[in-house]
Design an enzyme around this catalytic site. Structure first.
Site, short mmCIF file in Angstrom:
data_model
loop_
_atom_site.label_atom_id
_atom_site.label_comp_id
_atom_site.label_asym_id
_atom_site.label_seq_id
_atom_site.Cartn_x
_atom_site.Cartn_y
_atom_site.Cartn_z
N GLU A 1 0.78 -1.10 -0.08
CA GLU A 1 0.07 0.23 0.05
C GLU A 1 1.07 1.32 -0.10
OE1 GLU A 1 -0.45 -2.60 1.82
OE2 GLU A 1 -2.53 -3.19 2.31
N CYS B 1 -0.18 1.50 7.18
CA CYS B 1 -0.44 1.81 5.96
C CYS B 1 -1.76 2.83 6.07
CB CYS B 1 -0.74 0.63 5.19
SG CYS B 1 0.82 -0.01 4.44
N1 THU Z 1 2.03 -6.59 3.79
C1 THU Z 1 1.46 -5.83 2.82
O1 THU Z 1 2.25 -5.32 1.78
N2 THU Z 1 0.06 -5.01 3.16
C2 THU Z 1 -0.68 -5.45 4.13
O2 THU Z 1 -1.81 -4.64 3.81
C3 THU Z 1 -0.20 -6.23 5.25
C4 THU Z 1 1.05 -6.90 4.95
C5 THU Z 1 3.13 -7.40 3.57
C6 THU Z 1 4.28 -6.67 4.66
C7 THU Z 1 5.24 -7.94 4.52
O3 THU Z 1 5.91 -7.81 3.45
C8 THU Z 1 4.16 -9.04 4.32
O4 THU Z 1 3.05 -8.60 3.89
C9 THU Z 1 3.93 -9.88 5.66
O5 THU Z 1 3.67 -9.04 6.55
#
Ligand code: THU
Length: 163
Positions: free
Chosen positions: A76, A116
């Protein structure tokens, strides 16, 4: 009995991507596609995001991990920071999120983490315009939030920094 403040939140729930309007379908499809470029060798949790700007442009992003774990960034923030860096001043209309994992089937919607939500809220407040959030996993229901403030009660914003 202490005084209480009670809030509420509302999401629209859809059974399938086919039931979304064509603009949302298109945006969620772009988010699902963006998963392919996620770099998530440590968590194996792959996230794709698509940001729809008011000028019709769609910006995509995905999570980028790092061997020094906290140096990585969620999909995000990769997407909205890039959108704002390329199109400052253009309102963000909607953001779609999708995710999958090598380890299990994500059959429920993924909601952005707290950091985020905070980062996205900056643009909602700055542009004074609600940012819709379309949340999906890899199967199952889709939730749509009408705004980020709907997901972030008592949010901290620039309004708290002015006299
Ligand atoms: N992550 C995201 O990119 N967005 C989310 O809404 C939740 C978590 C990613 C961060 C990390 O690379 C992986 O997911 C596990 O937490």
């Amino acid at each position: 009995m202490a005084k209480q403040i009670t809030g509420h939140y509302t999401f629209d729930v859809f059974d399938s991507i086919n039931n979304l309007n064509s603009e949302d379908q298109n945006l969620l499809t772009a988010a699902i596609k963006a998963i392919n470029n996620a770099y998530a060798p440590y968590s194996n949790f792959y996230v794709g995001v698509a940001v729809l700007l008011e000028n019709g442009k769609i910006i995509t992003g995905n999570n980028q991990e790092n061997a020094a774990y906290p140096s990585g960034l969620c999909a995000e923030r990769v997407a909205i920071f890039y959108a704002s860096s390329q199109y400052p001043g253009i309102k963000i209309k909607s953001i779609a999120v999708s995710a999958n994992s090598k380890k299990y089937n994500i059959n429920y919607p993924i909601a952005p983490c707290g950091s985020c939500r905070q980062a996205i809220s900056e643009y909602e407040v700055k542009m004074d315009s609600p940012i819709r959030l379309i949340m999906f996993g890899e199967s199952g229901e889709i939730y749509i939030s009408p705004s980020i403030s709907n997901l972030l009660p008592l949010m901290f914003s620039s309004k708290n920094l002015s006299e």
